[in-house]
Write an enzyme that holds these catalytic residues in place. Structure first.
Site, PDB file in Angstrom:
ATOM      1  N   LYS A 114       0.813  -1.215   0.000  1.00 34.18           N
ATOM      2  CA  LYS A 114       0.000   0.000   0.000  1.00 34.18           C
ATOM      3  C   LYS A 114       0.853   1.275   0.000  1.00 34.18           C
ATOM      4  O   LYS A 114       0.409   2.320  -0.434  1.00 34.18           O
ATOM      5  CB  LYS A 114      -0.963  -0.020   1.167  1.00 34.18           C
ATOM      6  CG  LYS A 114      -1.810  -1.302   1.143  1.00 34.18           C
ATOM      7  CD  LYS A 114      -3.197  -1.132   1.575  1.00 34.18           C
ATOM      8  CE  LYS A 114      -4.095  -2.307   1.248  1.00 34.18           C
ATOM      9  NZ  LYS A 114      -3.642  -3.627   1.698  1.00 34.18           N
TER      10      LYS A 114
HETATM   11  C1  LIG Z   1      -4.369  -4.682   1.125  1.00 40.39           C
HETATM   12  C2  LIG Z   1      -3.644  -5.957   0.986  1.00 40.39           C
HETATM   13  C3  LIG Z   1      -4.100  -6.954   0.115  1.00 40.39           C
HETATM   14  C4  LIG Z   1      -5.370  -6.803  -0.694  1.00 40.39           C
HETATM   15  O1  LIG Z   1      -5.270  -5.836  -1.697  1.00 40.39           O
HETATM   16  P1  LIG Z   1      -6.568  -5.240  -2.393  1.00 40.39           P
HETATM   17  O2  LIG Z   1      -6.110  -4.107  -3.227  1.00 40.39           O
HETATM   18  O3  LIG Z   1      -7.463  -4.801  -1.270  1.00 40.39           O
HETATM   19  O4  LIG Z   1      -7.191  -6.339  -3.180  1.00 40.39           O
HETATM   20  C5  LIG Z   1      -3.341  -8.100  -0.011  1.00 40.39           C
HETATM   21  N1  LIG Z   1      -2.212  -8.284   0.713  1.00 40.39           N
HETATM   22  C6  LIG Z   1      -1.745  -7.357   1.562  1.00 40.39           C
HETATM   23  C7  LIG Z   1      -0.499  -7.627   2.315  1.00 40.39           C
HETATM   24  C8  LIG Z   1      -2.442  -6.161   1.724  1.00 40.39           C
HETATM   25  O5  LIG Z   1      -1.963  -5.244   2.567  1.00 40.39           O
END
Ligand SMILES: *Cc1c(COP(=O)(O)O)cnc(C)c1O
Length: 461
Positions: A114
């Site tokens: 993120k």
């Molecule tokens: C947020 C997250 C996901 C999921 O991603 P999306 O964009 O919500 O589908 C998967 N793995 C990790 C480690 C995350 O932080």
């Protein structure tokens, strides 16, 4: 570049509008009216270029007139460099075998993918708010990783107050501490008595309340913010460019809110040479069930060892549905109303076939997650975190032809217990992470109540 809402496509917005408001007041999500096209010759010319150059090329196409090209290039350079991301390649590709790569997306401040979108988003916000002389309140819900990444992105922004709701006791200790140990006057952590979906429902209800929204100048950095999707498109393009843009590539993506894998789909709409997009879900497999049956049916959220994907409502899926429904906003609104009222909705067999041509999906239970971590470690010495393992499992199950890149969305040290259970040893803890473990936590517990939460926000800005 113009944007519109998935529920009212007579609307006309700029990138700046979508950036600041995050979500349309009609409940819809913002989406570009047309997909800009990547130029094959440009991609070819980027083969030896740095991530930041490729990101600038991709992202500028979505900004339109909102941010002058020079300023944008500067912001992107400030974001994707080795001070913020502790790897020279930013999103390095690690080859595991002949046709299989891992793209590491955990070199940012919070060691999860993120950061790649939110570090840019924080800077874009600050730039635009500064220009306008405005302040915003950001409220977000997190099941784990979004919260810390958002806080890291905003803690130094003087035009932003940020409130992050997490489901109390349902995030890992490391994830919680990454959020709650930040001691800044513009940062507030709320531990809500409920699930992630409860947190998200409160955030959505705040946005739906126009008076509250205006009173506090509400904004979002949740994965529904278009700028986040836009920033994520950059690493798919970078992977393709660095492996040879003329060769089709499949991506396997551990999926929760459908933001990350939707960004890959956007890259494909822009002409990137993508073969298959594989969705990996954990036991919360609502998306996998949709791609099997055409019905999206909500069930209860189950806690797993990949908590960032413990989700039953994938907010970004609406963007894909809008496309699948041929941009027919009344069909889409009906589906979304069905889902919100009855916890289910379905598409025709014809639409399901189209959806299946865009995505394949596979679920992964706890035992399979641990087994995947163990297998990959045994065969290659590489240590996956549980989320990344769900993606690798999905790739191994669905077996796309040709080259496959599976996304490593978090550093294994964020989930030491699961890794230990799988391979009998703990992953090394990067210094960035070790530093938060002993710090004091700053967090307010609140009951699962909209008004209490609204009052808390109002009284702390
Ligand atoms: C947020 C997250 C996901 C999921 O991603 P999306 O964009 O919500 O589908 C998967 N793995 C990790 C480690 C995350 O932080």
């Amino acid at each position: 570049m113009q944007y519109t809402s998935t529920r009212d496509n007579t609307l006309d917005l700029t990138f700046e509008d979508t950036l600041l408001s995050g979500m349309a007041s009609d409940g819809g999500l913002y989406i570009p009216k047309e997909w800009p096209q990547l130029q094959a010759a440009r991609l070819e010319s980027f083969k030896e270029k740095h991530y930041a150059n490729i990101a600038a090329y991709v992202i500028k196409q979505f900004c339109g007139e909102s941010i002058p090209e020079e300023d944008l290039a500067h912001i992107i350079k400030e974001t994707y460099n080795s001070h913020i991301f502790e790897h020279p390649d930013i999103a390095p590709l690690v080859q595991i075998d002949d046709e299989f790569w891992i793209m590491e997306l955990f070199h940012g401040p919070t060691l999860a993918f993120k950061d790649y979108a939110l570090q840019l988003l924080g800077r874009l916000f600050d730039y635009v708010l500064n220009k306008r002389g405005e302040k915003v309140t950001i409220v977000g819900a997190t099941s784990g990783d979004t919260g810390s990444a958002a806080i890291e992105a905003c803690r130094h922004c003087k035009n932003i107050n940020i409130f992050i709701l997490h489901p109390r006791g349902r995030t890992s200790e490391v994830q919680r501490k990454q959020m709650t140990t930040v001691n800044a006057p513009n940062v507030k952590n709320i531990a809500l008595e409920g699930t992630f979906d409860d947190c998200q429902a409160i955030v959505k209800a705040m946005f739906a309340d126009e008076k509250f929204r205006n009173d506090v100048n509400l904004s979002a950095v949740n994965s529904i913010n278009w700028a986040r999707i836009c920033a994520q498109i950059a690493y798919y393009v970078t992977a393709s460019v660095h492996l040879g843009p003329e060769t089709p590539l499949s991506f396997s993506v551990p999926t929760g809110n459908f933001g990350n894998v939707f960004a890959a789909h956007c890259a494909r709409n822009m002409g990137l040479n993508i073969n298959q997009l594989v969705i990996g879900t954990n036991r919360n497999d609502i998306l996998t069930r949709f791609f099997e049956t055409g019905e999206m049916k909500k069930s209860v959220v189950t806690q797993t060892i990949s908590p960032s994907m413990d989700i039953q409502i994938s907010s970004n899926f609406e963007r894909y549905l809008y496309e699948l429904m041929d941009k027919n906003t009344s069909d889409l609104s009906r589906l979304m109303a069905d889902f919100s009222k009855n916890g289910r909705m379905s598409v025709s067999d014809e639409k399901l076939k189209i959806a299946q041509s865009h995505f394949t999906a596979a679920r992964c239970d706890e035992a399979q997650t641990l087994q995947t971590i163990a297998d990959v470690y045994k065969n290659s010495g590489y240590i996956l975190d549980p989320h990344s393992a769900v993606g690798v499992h999905a790739a191994k199950t669905t077996k796309p032809d040709g080259r496959v890149v599976s996304l490593a969305c978090a550093h294994p040290a964020k989930f030491p217990d699961a890794v230990h259970k799988a391979i009998g040893k703990f992953p090394d803890m990067p210094e960035r992470l070790a530093a938060v473990m002993d710090k004091t936590e700053f967090v307010t517990p609140l009951s699962n109540d909209l008004n209490i939460t609204k009052n808390f926000v109002k009284s702390h800005i």
